[in-house]
Design a protein around this motif. Structure first.
Motif, mmCIF file in Angstrom:
data_model
loop_
_atom_site.group_PDB
_atom_site.id
_atom_site.type_symbol
_atom_site.label_atom_id
_atom_site.label_comp_id
_atom_site.label_asym_id
_atom_site.label_seq_id
_atom_site.Cartn_x
_atom_site.Cartn_y
_atom_site.Cartn_z
ATOM 1 N N ARG A 32 -71.930 24.084 91.857
ATOM 2 C CA ARG A 32 -71.877 23.443 90.731
ATOM 3 C C ARG A 32 -72.585 23.810 89.339
ATOM 4 O O ARG A 32 -72.330 23.750 88.415
ATOM 5 C CB ARG A 32 -72.277 21.546 90.994
ATOM 6 N N ALA A 33 -73.608 24.494 89.637
ATOM 7 C CA ALA A 33 -74.398 25.203 88.673
ATOM 8 C C ALA A 33 -74.758 26.482 89.194
ATOM 9 O O ALA A 33 -75.872 26.794 89.638
ATOM 10 C CB ALA A 33 -75.905 24.474 88.513
ATOM 11 N N LYS A 79 -86.130 18.225 76.909
ATOM 12 C CA LYS A 79 -86.018 18.376 78.174
ATOM 13 C C LYS A 79 -86.340 17.370 78.975
ATOM 14 O O LYS A 79 -85.413 16.940 80.049
ATOM 15 C CB LYS A 79 -86.904 19.703 78.590
ATOM 16 N N GLN A 81 -86.069 14.071 77.881
ATOM 17 C CA GLN A 81 -84.912 13.023 77.871
ATOM 18 C C GLN A 81 -83.664 13.400 78.667
ATOM 19 O O GLN A 81 -83.186 12.497 79.209
ATOM 20 C CB GLN A 81 -84.705 12.775 76.365
ATOM 21 N N ALA A 82 -83.481 14.565 78.624
ATOM 22 C CA ALA A 82 -82.273 15.194 79.361
ATOM 23 C C ALA A 82 -82.307 14.889 80.897
ATOM 24 O O ALA A 82 -81.570 14.490 81.575
ATOM 25 C CB ALA A 82 -81.865 16.683 79.062
ATOM 26 N N GLU A 83 -83.597 15.068 81.332
ATOM 27 C CA GLU A 83 -83.874 14.802 82.877
ATOM 28 C C GLU A 83 -83.546 13.307 83.217
ATOM 29 O O GLU A 83 -83.180 12.790 84.012
ATOM 30 C CB GLU A 83 -85.096 15.423 83.044
ATOM 31 N N GLN A 84 -84.328 12.596 82.117
ATOM 32 C CA GLN A 84 -84.208 11.015 82.373
ATOM 33 C C GLN A 84 -82.816 10.637 82.577
ATOM 34 O O GLN A 84 -82.657 9.374 83.069
ATOM 35 C CB GLN A 84 -85.259 10.252 81.337
ATOM 36 N N ARG A 85 -81.859 11.068 81.596
ATOM 37 C CA ARG A 85 -80.675 10.522 81.550
ATOM 38 C C ARG A 85 -79.778 11.055 82.799
ATOM 39 O O ARG A 85 -78.544 10.830 82.685
ATOM 40 C CB ARG A 85 -79.936 11.023 80.052
ATOM 41 N N ARG A 86 -80.149 11.794 83.533
ATOM 42 C CA ARG A 86 -79.258 12.219 84.753
ATOM 43 C C ARG A 86 -78.938 11.127 85.650
ATOM 44 O O ARG A 86 -79.640 10.315 85.924
ATOM 45 C CB ARG A 86 -80.099 13.492 85.541
#
Length: 86
Positions: A32-33, A79, A81-86
């Protein structure tokens, strides 16, 4: 000699299926990544990335350290905020 009952055979098949499903899930997560190549700071400076405006992190003096900290803050916030929105 071991005798297989229908229940034991079904349990064995279920365990094998679960192991295969787990392996497939692990493989899916790995692809996936996929890994990406990245250059180091010295290579970026030598290649004059961004027209030579790029420079490696410099924390040699208290003033430079404060500048680097201020530059890191927006990136760190993004970074998180991006992790929190996962």
């Amino acid at each position: 000699m071991l005798k297989w009952t229908a229940h034991a055979a079904a349990a064995h098949a279920a365990a094998a299926h679960a192991a295969a499903a787990h392996a497939a899930a692990a493989h899916a997560a790995a692809v996936r990544a996929p890994p990406q190549l990245a250059t180091g700071p010295a290579d970026l400076v030598r290649a004059e990335v961004f027209g030579g405006l790029f420079a490696p992190v410099d924390r040699s003096t208290p003033a430079e350290a404060r500048i680097e900290d201020r530059l890191d803050l927006p990136f760190d916030c993004h970074k998180c905020q991006a992790e929190q929105r996962r």
